[in-house]
Design a protein around this motif. Structure first.
Motif, PDB file in Angstrom:
ATOM      1  N   UNK A  12       0.571  -1.388  -0.066  1.00  0.00           N
ATOM      2  CA  UNK A  12      -0.064  -0.091  -0.268  1.00  0.00           C
ATOM      3  C   UNK A  12       1.175   0.916  -0.194  1.00  0.00           C
ATOM      4  N   UNK A  13       1.752   1.171   1.232  1.00  0.00           N
ATOM      5  CA  UNK A  13       2.751   2.080   0.863  1.00  0.00           C
ATOM      6  C   UNK A  13       3.606   2.780  -0.066  1.00  0.00           C
ATOM      7  N   UNK A  14       3.408   1.878  -1.305  1.00  0.00           N
ATOM      8  CA  UNK A  14       3.532   2.740  -2.578  1.00  0.00           C
ATOM      9  C   UNK A  14       3.640   3.417  -3.273  1.00  0.00           C
ATOM     10  N   UNK A  15       1.685   3.595  -2.921  1.00  0.00           N
ATOM     11  CA  UNK A  15       0.415   4.272  -3.312  1.00  0.00           C
ATOM     12  C   UNK A  15      -0.270   5.353  -2.594  1.00  0.00           C
ATOM     13  N   UNK A  16      -0.290   5.359  -1.636  1.00  0.00           N
ATOM     14  CA  UNK A  16      -0.693   5.772  -0.708  1.00  0.00           C
ATOM     15  C   UNK A  16      -0.535   8.304  -0.209  1.00  0.00           C
ATOM     16  N   UNK A  17      -0.994   8.596  -0.814  1.00  0.00           N
ATOM     17  CA  UNK A  17      -0.154   9.817  -0.620  1.00  0.00           C
ATOM     18  C   UNK A  17      -0.017  10.503  -1.534  1.00  0.00           C
ATOM     19  N   UNK A  18       0.907   9.699  -2.775  1.00  0.00           N
ATOM     20  CA  UNK A  18       0.701   9.349  -4.176  1.00  0.00           C
ATOM     21  C   UNK A  18       0.165  10.406  -5.183  1.00  0.00           C
ATOM     22  N   UNK A  19      -1.234  10.280  -4.426  1.00  0.00           N
ATOM     23  CA  UNK A  19      -2.658  10.386  -5.996  1.00  0.00           C
ATOM     24  C   UNK A  19      -3.404  12.032  -5.539  1.00  0.00           C
ATOM     25  N   UNK A  20      -3.112  13.210  -6.376  1.00  0.00           N
ATOM     26  CA  UNK A  20      -4.218  14.053  -6.280  1.00  0.00           C
ATOM     27  C   UNK A  20      -5.917  13.783  -6.528  1.00  0.00           C
ATOM     28  N   UNK A  21      -6.725  14.069  -6.436  1.00  0.00           N
ATOM     29  CA  UNK A  21      -7.961  13.130  -7.073  1.00  0.00           C
ATOM     30  C   UNK A  21      -8.407  14.428  -8.020  1.00  0.00           C
ATOM     31  N   UNK A  22      -9.032  14.302  -9.638  1.00  0.00           N
ATOM     32  CA  UNK A  22      -9.143  15.147 -10.710  1.00  0.00           C
ATOM     33  C   UNK A  22     -10.030  15.451 -10.290  1.00  0.00           C
ATOM     34  N   UNK A  23     -11.019  16.438 -11.428  1.00  0.00           N
ATOM     35  CA  UNK A  23     -12.316  16.653 -10.825  1.00  0.00           C
ATOM     36  C   UNK A  23     -13.355  16.102 -10.040  1.00  0.00           C
ATOM     37  N   UNK A  24     -12.935  16.292  -8.851  1.00  0.00           N
ATOM     38  CA  UNK A  24     -14.292  15.824  -8.483  1.00  0.00           C
ATOM     39  C   UNK A  24     -14.723  17.948  -7.645  1.00  0.00           C
ATOM     40  N   UNK A  25     -16.280  17.647  -7.576  1.00  0.00           N
ATOM     41  CA  UNK A  25     -16.572  18.322  -6.705  1.00  0.00           C
ATOM     42  C   UNK A  25     -16.557  18.654  -4.853  1.00  0.00           C
ATOM     43  N   UNK A  26     -16.152  19.688  -4.246  1.00  0.00           N
ATOM     44  CA  UNK A  26     -16.255  19.002  -2.621  1.00  0.00           C
ATOM     45  C   UNK A  26     -16.792  19.899  -2.563  1.00  0.00           C
ATOM     46  N   UNK A  27     -18.309  19.468  -1.708  1.00  0.00           N
ATOM     47  CA  UNK A  27     -18.976  20.292  -0.646  1.00  0.00           C
ATOM     48  C   UNK A  27     -18.721  20.970   0.443  1.00  0.00           C
ATOM     49  N   UNK A  28     -18.241  21.444   1.326  1.00  0.00           N
ATOM     50  CA  UNK A  28     -18.084  21.443   2.075  1.00  0.00           C
ATOM     51  C   UNK A  28     -19.293  22.700   2.997  1.00  0.00           C
ATOM     52  N   UNK A  29     -19.520  22.949   4.479  1.00  0.00           N
ATOM     53  CA  UNK A  29     -20.347  23.454   5.613  1.00  0.00           C
ATOM     54  C   UNK A  29     -21.137  23.450   6.786  1.00  0.00           C
ATOM     55  N   UNK A  30     -21.517  24.682   7.031  1.00  0.00           N
ATOM     56  CA  UNK A  30     -22.300  23.947   8.224  1.00  0.00           C
ATOM     57  C   UNK A  30     -23.805  24.628   8.236  1.00  0.00           C
ATOM     58  N   UNK A  31     -24.937  23.723   8.706  1.00  0.00           N
ATOM     59  CA  UNK A  31     -26.306  24.034   8.826  1.00  0.00           C
ATOM     60  C   UNK A  31     -27.079  24.441   9.564  1.00  0.00           C
ATOM     61  N   UNK A  32     -27.744  25.055  10.166  1.00  0.00           N
ATOM     62  CA  UNK A  32     -28.160  26.161  11.843  1.00  0.00           C
ATOM     63  C   UNK A  32     -29.365  26.085  11.381  1.00  0.00           C
ATOM     64  N   UNK A  33     -30.380  26.526  12.336  1.00  0.00           N
ATOM     65  CA  UNK A  33     -31.805  26.882  12.739  1.00  0.00           C
ATOM     66  C   UNK A  33     -32.105  27.746  12.393  1.00  0.00           C
ATOM     67  N   UNK A  34     -32.779  29.099  10.729  1.00  0.00           N
ATOM     68  CA  UNK A  34     -32.933  30.122  10.948  1.00  0.00           C
ATOM     69  C   UNK A  34     -32.890  31.110  12.478  1.00  0.00           C
ATOM     70  N   UNK A  35     -34.298  30.765  12.948  1.00  0.00           N
ATOM     71  CA  UNK A  35     -34.104  31.361  14.238  1.00  0.00           C
ATOM     72  C   UNK A  35     -33.538  31.622  15.743  1.00  0.00           C
ATOM     73  N   UNK A  36     -32.680  30.107  15.672  1.00  0.00           N
ATOM     74  CA  UNK A  36     -31.960  30.268  16.753  1.00  0.00           C
ATOM     75  C   UNK A  36     -30.480  29.847  16.277  1.00  0.00           C
ATOM     76  N   UNK A  37     -30.053  29.984  15.046  1.00  0.00           N
ATOM     77  CA  UNK A  37     -28.092  30.470  15.092  1.00  0.00           C
ATOM     78  C   UNK A  37     -28.121  29.195  15.081  1.00  0.00           C
ATOM     79  N   UNK A  38     -28.636  28.685  16.263  1.00  0.00           N
ATOM     80  CA  UNK A  38     -27.930  27.088  16.723  1.00  0.00           C
ATOM     81  C   UNK A  38     -28.032  25.918  15.068  1.00  0.00           C
TER      82      UNK A  38
END
Length: 847
Positions: A12-38
């Motif tokens: 595994x060590x010959x492979x892991x860490x050598x690759x960069x994902x190509x053409x990926x869509x990555x979405x991240x964020x935070x979801x909160x309550x609109x009223x309480x902001x929690x």
């Protein structure tokens, strides 16, 4: 590091860490309550028209990755209006969402969510439901039946994940393009998987409650083979250890070498928050969707959903859970567990399918290693007892033809069909190992990582012993090697030669080992006879290794290190292990030791010190060992025990016989060692070692118990790290050591430190001992005088009446590999040339 640690990781060590994902869509964020902001936990997030999705964690955070061209992301949660957001395909982006309460839905179902009121266990219907589940746990477990038997199918698969086009075009991998054609993009949405390992088992399982008996019969078994580079049995054992069976009704669930608290453990309401997020009335019996999350986001806890029956059983019908991204878990980027339960004829629910998925890697967004274990159960037979003699013999058996079944047999009998990519992995890996460039690459990796260069039937090494130095020998060169099973499955040779440029002496070693089982001399259960001869040097009191690990880094030592021995040692040793993990060892040793360097053997004669040229002993050795449930990472030429919750007891007897092969002394030495790992769930675990010994007879100090000291800068678990070599000797002693791993329990609660993923460790060691008057040169002039330094001051002592003590605190998991301890010596601080404080380090690979 030794070869055993690397096993599967070499490839595994010959492979892991050598690759960069190509053409990926990555979405991240935070979801909160609109009223309480929690923040809102457990919000469902999915790309429109797909099953690619995720849920928010306890802090409302989420991350979704996909390689497909989806432009719409849906956010939905019971009691809130669904929100749809556009995404930019092929980019990394942050999308934060606020959800608005839907009054119409809230009128239909009462939902308790974080932020609407202060969370408490009291008067919380979700916690009341959990307590009912805890109350009914035992009756819902499979072990509640008097007798049960079933067929179990296991599939364990490892794949390289998200290979980029840039990686595939590297010059090193152009010859393997045919391998990349076997990529699977359908099994896990958003991941491109290239299977590299697969193993399957079909097993009949039997259980009887009283008297308790278990029996397993492997009917069929097959796996990918890396015979030339990795021990297949060892790799299989280690992977199964990482991907343990999961019992949701256990208080603690062991995964990836760590213990996680079950969401229905007896103490679960103390560590988890629970919410009733839905009720399913259109099924029988009715179900409650119970969402849960850790109170401490960094603890070894799960988050997810349980589906619970609303009948008298309060049983689990389904489990979907993962771990928080803030958890202090090495290398693991994602971990998912899914279990399905089915109602039996008696109305109870039993697990019929369990799936564990883990994504390993160094960083997010890059290629890595994906592992999945699927276990399914069927053909249940309940409360039909077997004859008493059915459970006699081995608990784990394998039918003779288990590894000889055809593809047609597997097609007809496996519970789950293989994916198209999985079905090709056996043939592809076999073809890969025939490619000359791959074999050359693996040879280089084995040399660098395991320390040996293979020449077929012979291995040269280990390379870290080729050069070292010490005060007596000066520069020391050594070369050696060992045969492999390709030479002979039953007969194994090992040898080395060394030369010291200061003392201008040759040293050498030769051993031959014969296996009576016809298998590797390390493959459990072992039954071997070994004969060896060694002419070499050692430090008094150090654990004798017949193939010395003359590691170059261990040549650096603190303080004075000039007391050594020249040794001539003949050994005959027979080891017999039984399937129940009881073993015994019988041996004979003739040992001639000659003091060297600053060490002198001297006896008081008429107020004068009379030199003694050597000490010769002949010993009969007996050893009894009991290690219930012990497993090994099993190599062809080594094995490393895998810790479990059971104690390991080792009892030894050594009897010296005077006049046998010039032996000079009669004596008897008895010793007992007890090792136990104690798991403390969220508080980590402690390794405890209790040891005691007593020497009968009149002997000089070289034959007393010379307590294990350490003057290197490496932290040694079984030694006293601020004790000098040959500082303490005893003819009766007892010691106790504690080595506790907190697994980040404290650091995970400190905002800045928790991002480093460091883990706290603490140790304490205490040693009591003494010498009888007949063996003490202060009371018996015939005894050997204790060694002295250049100023004539004694440097060897007994332990009366104060014990030797030392303690340390440290930080482990630095760069995910290094442990550093600050060690404090707590007693005998007035001895010459001792250190009261020290900093020691060691490498440890762990999850």
């Amino acid at each position: 590091m030794r070869a055993a640690v690397y096993g599967i990781w070499v490839f595994i060590g010959l492979w892991v860490g050598a690759w960069q994902a190509s053409g990926q869509t990555i979405v991240r964020g935070v979801v909160t309550d609109a009223d309480t902001k929690e923040p809102l936990p457990f919000v469902n997030i999915v790309f429109k028209g797909t099953t690619i999705g995720s849920t928010t964690d306890i802090e409302g955070r989420y991350t979704i990755t996909t390689n497909t061209a989806n432009e719409e992301l849906h956010f939905s949660f019971l009691g809130y209006k669904t929100v749809i957001r556009k995404v930019k395909v092929g980019e990394t982006q942050d999308i934060n969402v606020r959800l608005t309460a839907d009054a119409q839905v809230l009128d239909e179902v009462t939902v308790t969510t974080q932020g609407r009121e202060r969370y408490r266990n009291k008067n919380n219907p979700a916690v009341d439901l959990v307590r009912e589940m805890i109350e009914h746990k035992e009756q819902n477990r499979m072990t509640h039946y008097d007798n049960v038997e079933y067929e179990q199918y296991e599939k364990l698969q490892m794949s390289l994940s998200n290979l980029s086009d840039k990686f595939k075009e590297r010059k090193l991998f152009r010859k393997y393009k045919w391998m990349f054609e076997n990529v699977d993009t359908t099994t896990i949405k958003g991941k491109a998987l290239l299977p590299i390992y697969l193993q399957e088992n079909l097993i009949d399982k039997y259980y009887q409650r009283s008297p308790e008996h278990n029996k397993s019969v492997v009917k069929a078994h097959q796996k990918v083979s890396f015979d030339d580079y990795v021990d297949n049995a060892g790799m299989s054992t280690y992977l199964n250890y990482l991907y343990n069976d999961i019992d949701i009704y256990e208080n603690n669930i062991t995964l990836l070498t760590n213990q996680f608290l079950s969401p229905i453990a007896n103490s679960a309401p103390t560590f988890y928050k629970f919410y009733i997020t839905d009720t399913l009335k259109d099924v029988t019996p009715k179900l409650v969707e119970l969402s849960f999350a850790p109170r401490d986001a960094g603890g070894f806890l799960f988050q997810g959903r349980l589906y619970v029956t609303l009948d008298s059983n309060y049983a689990v019908q389904r489990v979907d859970m993962t771990v928080n991204k803030n958890i202090n878990l090495n290398w693991v980027r994602e971990l998912f567990i899914n279990q399905e339960f089915q109602q039996m004829e008696d109305g109870k629910f039993q697990v019929v399918k369990s799936r564990m998925r883990a994504d390993f890697g160094i960083t997010q967004g890059r290629g890595g290693l994906y592992g999945e274990r699927v276990v399914s159960y069927k053909n249940f037979v309940i409360n039909q007892p077997r004859p008493p003699d059915f459970f006699e013999g081995e608990k784990q058996q394998q039918e003779k033809e288990a590894e000889e079944h055809t593809d047609e047999y597997w097609l007809a009998n496996r519970h789950d069909s293989l994916s198209h990519a999985e079905s090709k992995v056996y043939q592809n890996i076999d073809s890969l190992q025939k490619v000359p460039s791959f074999r050359r690459t693996m040879d280089i990796a084995t040399l660098l990582l395991a320390g040996y260069k293979s020449f077929g039937w012979w291995e040269l090494g280990p390379v870290n012993t080729f050069y070292s130095f010490n005060p007596v020998e000066g520069f020391r060169l050594r070369v050696g090697g060992r045969t492999t099973p390709k030479f002979n499955e039953r007969l194994y040779f090992e040898t080395y030669g060394a030369y010291g440029f200061k003392d201008e002496k040759w040293k050498y070693f030769l051993s031959a080992t014969y296996s009576f089982t016809g298998k590797s001399i390390w493959q459990f259960p072992v039954r071997t006879l070994r004969v060896s001869y060694q002419h070499d040097m050692k430090i008094p009191g150090q654990e004798l290794q017949f193939i010395q690990e003359d590691n170059f880094l261990l040549s650096f030592k603190r303080g004075v290190n000039d007391k050594w021995l020249y040794n001539d040692i003949w050994v005959v040793d027979y080891l017999h292990e039984f399937d129940n993990h009881i073993s015994y060892r019988v041996g004979f040793k003739n040992w001639k030791q000659i003091p060297a360097g600053g060490l002198r053997y001297e006896r008081n004669t008429e107020d004068l010190l009379q030199p003694v040229p050597n000490v010769i002993t002949s010993e009969i050795n007996l050893e009894f060992r009991w290690a219930p449930g012990e497993q090994f990472y099993q190599g062809k030429l080594y094995r490393i025990p895998i810790p479990n919750r059971y104690p390991i007891l080792t009892a030894r007897f050594v009897g010296g016989i005077k006049n046998l092969f010039n032996s000079q002394y009669n004596y008897q030495n008895v010793a007992l060692n007890v090792y136990k790992r104690v798991y403390l769930s969220q508080f980590g675990y402690t390794d405890m070692v209790l040891e005691g010994g007593y020497i009968f007879g009149k002997v000089p100090f070289p034959l007393l118990a010379i307590h294990r000291a350490n003057q290197t800068y490496s932290y040694q678990l079984q030694s006293y790290n601020l004790m000098n070599f040959l500082e303490f000797v005893s003819d009766k002693y007892v010691s106790l050591s504690f080595d506790h791993y907190f697994n980040g329990f404290i650091f995970n609660k400190i905002p800045l430190l928790k991002k480093l993923k460091w883990r706290e460790v603490a140790t304490f060691k205490v040693l009591y001992g003494s010498i009888r008057r007949e063996n003490d040169p202060r009371h018996n002039a015939d005894a050997f005088a204790f060694p002295v330094n250049d100023q004539g001051v004694e440097t060897t002592y007994s332990l009366q009446p104060e014990p030797y003590m030392e303690a340390s605190v440290g930080i482990a998991n630095i760069f995910k590999l290094i442990r550093v301890d600050v060690v404090k010596r707590l007693s005998y601080l007035d001895h010459p040339e001792v250190s009261q404080w020290g900093i020691r380090a060691r490498f440890k690979f762990d999850f």
